[in-house]
Design a protein around this motif. Structure first.
Motif, mmCIF file in Angstrom:
data_model
loop_
_atom_site.group_PDB
_atom_site.id
_atom_site.type_symbol
_atom_site.label_atom_id
_atom_site.label_comp_id
_atom_site.label_asym_id
_atom_site.label_seq_id
_atom_site.Cartn_x
_atom_site.Cartn_y
_atom_site.Cartn_z
ATOM 1 N N MET A 1 39.621 75.830 77.403
ATOM 2 C CA MET A 1 38.529 74.748 77.718
ATOM 3 C C MET A 1 38.107 74.241 76.232
ATOM 4 O O MET A 1 37.511 73.223 75.951
ATOM 5 N N ILE A 2 38.422 75.007 75.307
ATOM 6 C CA ILE A 2 38.155 74.485 73.857
ATOM 7 C C ILE A 2 38.684 73.372 73.514
ATOM 8 O O ILE A 2 38.213 72.333 72.825
ATOM 9 N N THR A 3 40.018 73.168 74.041
ATOM 10 C CA THR A 3 40.859 71.910 73.626
ATOM 11 C C THR A 3 40.201 70.594 74.255
ATOM 12 O O THR A 3 39.758 69.798 73.703
ATOM 13 N N PHE A 4 39.894 70.916 75.514
ATOM 14 C CA PHE A 4 39.266 69.718 76.454
ATOM 15 C C PHE A 4 37.882 69.333 75.610
ATOM 16 O O PHE A 4 37.643 68.045 75.416
ATOM 17 N N PRO B 1 50.362 69.740 77.172
ATOM 18 C CA PRO B 1 49.247 69.535 76.418
ATOM 19 C C PRO B 1 49.214 68.668 75.113
ATOM 20 O O PRO B 1 48.338 68.146 74.691
ATOM 21 N N ILE B 2 50.309 68.314 74.744
ATOM 22 C CA ILE B 2 50.512 67.540 73.455
ATOM 23 C C ILE B 2 49.984 66.044 73.846
ATOM 24 O O ILE B 2 49.863 65.336 72.920
ATOM 25 N N VAL C 1 41.572 77.979 85.393
ATOM 26 C CA VAL C 1 42.067 78.169 84.075
ATOM 27 C C VAL C 1 42.307 76.829 83.509
ATOM 28 O O VAL C 1 43.409 76.223 83.799
ATOM 29 N N ILE C 2 41.738 76.483 82.310
ATOM 30 C CA ILE C 2 42.114 75.240 81.547
ATOM 31 C C ILE C 2 42.856 75.823 80.389
ATOM 32 O O ILE C 2 42.287 76.481 79.522
ATOM 33 N N HIS C 3 43.936 75.410 80.423
ATOM 34 C CA HIS C 3 44.863 75.829 79.401
ATOM 35 C C HIS C 3 44.799 75.109 77.946
ATOM 36 O O HIS C 3 44.327 73.909 77.879
ATOM 37 N N GLU C 4 44.991 75.909 76.947
ATOM 38 C CA GLU C 4 44.483 75.013 75.524
ATOM 39 C C GLU C 4 46.091 74.591 74.820
ATOM 40 O O GLU C 4 46.803 74.917 75.518
ATOM 41 N N ALA D 1 43.827 63.579 82.031
ATOM 42 C CA ALA D 1 44.863 64.277 81.848
ATOM 43 C C ALA D 1 44.669 65.920 82.120
ATOM 44 O O ALA D 1 45.432 66.690 82.275
ATOM 45 N N THR D 2 43.639 66.550 81.667
ATOM 46 C CA THR D 2 43.115 67.568 81.742
ATOM 47 C C THR D 2 43.016 68.027 83.070
ATOM 48 O O THR D 2 43.592 68.974 83.534
ATOM 49 N N ALA D 3 42.499 67.223 83.956
ATOM 50 C CA ALA D 3 42.605 67.602 85.432
ATOM 51 C C ALA D 3 43.886 67.802 85.956
ATOM 52 O O ALA D 3 44.161 68.810 86.697
ATOM 53 N N ALA D 4 44.637 66.837 85.951
ATOM 54 C CA ALA D 4 45.942 66.980 86.233
ATOM 55 C C ALA D 4 46.775 68.068 85.814
ATOM 56 O O ALA D 4 47.479 68.527 86.580
ATOM 57 N N MET D 5 46.785 68.304 84.495
ATOM 58 C CA MET D 5 47.425 69.468 83.997
ATOM 59 C C MET D 5 46.756 70.903 84.414
ATOM 60 O O MET D 5 47.796 71.867 84.645
ATOM 61 N N ASN D 6 45.612 71.001 84.775
ATOM 62 C CA ASN D 6 45.105 72.142 85.498
ATOM 63 C C ASN D 6 44.958 72.363 86.899
ATOM 64 O O ASN D 6 44.857 73.397 87.224
ATOM 65 N N PHE D 7 44.703 71.391 87.560
ATOM 66 C CA PHE D 7 44.493 71.584 88.778
ATOM 67 C C PHE D 7 45.486 72.191 89.662
ATOM 68 O O PHE D 7 45.364 73.114 90.677
ATOM 69 N N PHE D 8 46.851 71.841 89.320
ATOM 70 C CA PHE D 8 47.973 72.678 89.906
ATOM 71 C C PHE D 8 48.430 73.798 89.187
ATOM 72 O O PHE D 8 49.516 74.388 89.766
ATOM 73 N N GLY D 9 47.569 74.314 88.266
ATOM 74 C CA GLY D 9 48.091 75.420 87.486
ATOM 75 C C GLY D 9 48.430 75.093 86.071
ATOM 76 O O GLY D 9 47.798 75.791 85.112
ATOM 77 N N ASN D 10 49.428 74.317 85.875
ATOM 78 C CA ASN D 10 49.819 73.858 84.713
ATOM 79 C C ASN D 10 50.536 72.538 84.556
ATOM 80 O O ASN D 10 51.093 72.091 85.600
ATOM 81 N N ALA D 11 51.026 72.146 83.370
ATOM 82 C CA ALA D 11 51.971 70.803 83.309
ATOM 83 C C ALA D 11 52.972 71.043 84.160
ATOM 84 O O ALA D 11 53.563 70.008 84.648
#
Length: 479
Positions: A1-4, A78-79, A213-216, A287-297
């Motif tokens: 969540m820090i990155t977001f 995440p890039i 889980v919001i990936h950094e 972008a954050t929602a899409a990457m984390n809603f399904f688990g990761n990118a």
């Protein structure tokens, strides 16, 4: 969540710090009378409150861009955070600010006329044709897309929805800007922001409770997560896919409309730079929602590949899951209403562009009809094409337009004897991106699909060569 959260904070600080620096560097002054006040013809030149001009500008430039583009960009991993944040602050918002303020200084002129003023008649004529085609394609894309979705939701005929949306477009294009656009757009702009903030709030809540889980952004995430990396290269394709959330040439076609409505030059930072920062915030959220809603990118890619889904489906799934029935309403607004409101301003900009080319006064509705009827006839014919066929040509065209406008701003700074690097460096970078994309992207997405190494190397040479030509061209202004 820090990155977001850090990304959101960086964008907000960018508005207050770098945005203020850009404003002072440009030399905005309330001692100058703006076109809205000086002309005020009650049709296209109409002074409006800053909050209203901001929300209209935000909706004009946003539409589906910061949602769909961010979701597609999230497939690269995440890039995407870096491009959205840095691109928005140092490129996109600067591009939008100069587009709007140069129009303010040029009596509200359309972007091709501004380009011609600083880059010469050759670029002017190119931009007249290029920007007009882009505007028509954007308008058509935002007719056929929403019409298809409405037909599916209502079980109604596609033709009926096409005619209905075109009819609305014609009315909105013809009427004075404060009659429809000035009244209903602020509400839709607010809805788009509320929708994004609702998604952001849900992510933060579920992140705190541990349900999400919001990936950094880490060193290990600096790779291409796309399921088909051979055809979808991280560089340059991510920089084309994520346009509206970071940098978009289409915005320069919309800025002159609001340049004819701001009351003071000091309002330009809030309207032009601020609207782009708001769009960057929306892009970061989605972008954050899409990457984390399904688990990761990686899981996002798998879902999109295996199930054959599209960004509209992702918006619907996330909105309904996190926001319930309210989310379903906002999803409809996001994927149907907002694109329509972008499409009609695209056609309005096209009308103004044609009027500026032929110096054709637009004070009477009869004169507006003379331009609008042929314009909509062409648009309706193009609407018969497949949506995917239309859309694949917009990405590169959009960023090519941004490149020309960035070089225009750099030339303006050189002519007024100010440092040009604020715009010439982004212009060089995006020249490399566009040239490389044209050479290495698959044929089906508008490229030549050459070897990535040689294609990218050639793109770098084109960009460096462009900078060299620019420096050679401005040597006379240094005397």
């Amino acid at each position: 969540m820090i990155t977001f959260l850090s990304s959101i904070a960086a964008l907000v600080l960018g508005f207050f710090l770098y945005g203020k620096f850009v404003e002072r560097f440009f030399g905005a002054s309330d001692e100058r009378t703006t076109p809205a006040v000086r002309v005020n013809n009650g049709v296209d030149y109409v002074p409006m409150p800053t909050w209203k001009v901001f929300t209209i500008e935000f909706l004009n430039i946003a539409g589906l861009g910061p949602i769909f583009g961010a979701i597609l960009g999230a497939m690269y991993g995440p890039i995407a955070y870096l491009w959205i944040v840095l691109g928005c602050i140092f490129m996109g918002a600067v591009h939008d600010y100069f587009s709007g303020m140069l129009s303010v200084r040029s009596n509200g002129a359309s972007i091709p006329e501004i380009v011609g003023k600083y880059l010469g008649p050759g670029f002017q004529n190119f931009m007249r044709i290029f920007s007009l085609l882009l505007l028509i394609f954007v308008g058509v894309a935002f007719v056929s897309g929403p019409a298809g979705l409405l037909a599916n939701l209502t079980a109604g005929g596609l033709e009926i929805w096409l005619y209905s949306i075109f009819a609305y477009y014609l009315i909105a294009t013809l009427l004075p800007i404060n009659k429809i656009i000035g009244r209903i757009y602020p509400a839709f702009g607010a809805a788009l922001l509320i929708m994004a903030l609702g998604i952001a709030g849900a992510m933060i809540y579920y992140g705190i409770t541990g349900d999400l889980v919001i990936h950094e952004l880490q060193l290990s995430s600096f790779r291409n997560w796309h399921h088909n990396p051979t055809e979808n290269l991280l560089f340059p394709m991510m920089f084309i896919v994520i346009s509206c959330g970071a940098l978009s040439g289409f915005h320069s076609t919309q800025a002159p409309m609001m340049a004819r409505c701001i009351r003071k030059e000091s309002h330009g930072r809030h309207v032009f730079y601020g609207a782009m920062i708001a769009e960057g915030v929306v892009a970061i959220i989605w972008a954050t929602a899409a990457m984390n809603f399904f688990g990761n990118a990686g899981n996002l890619n798998e879902t999109m590949m295996v199930d054959g889904q599209n960004p509209a489906w992702v918006v619907n799934e996330i909105s309904r899951s996190w926001l319930g029935p309210v989310g379903a309403v906002f999803a409809v607004i996001g994927v149907i209403a907002c694109p329509i409101t972008t499409g009609d301003t695209a056609f309005r900009s096209a009308r103004l562009t044609i009027a500026d080319v032929f110096k054709f006064d637009q004070s009477s509705i009869y004169k507006r009809l003379i331009i609008s009827i042929p314009l909509f006839a062409v648009g309706f014919v193009l609407s018969r094409l497949e949506f995917a066929t239309i859309w694949k040509y917009l990405g590169l065209s959009n960023q090519v337009l941004a490149v020309v406008v960035l070089w225009t701003g750099a030339m303006y700074l050189a002519k007024v004897k100010k440092s040009h690097w604020m715009l010439s460096l982004p212009a060089t970078f995006m020249t490399i991106v566009c040239a490389a994309y044209l050479l290495v992207a698959p044929v089906k997405t508008g490229g030549l699909f050459l070897d990535p190494f040689w294609g990218t190397s050639a793109g770098v040479l084109v960009g460096v060569g462009s900078m060299g030509f620019f420096l050679f061209s401005i040597r006379k202004f240094r005397r």
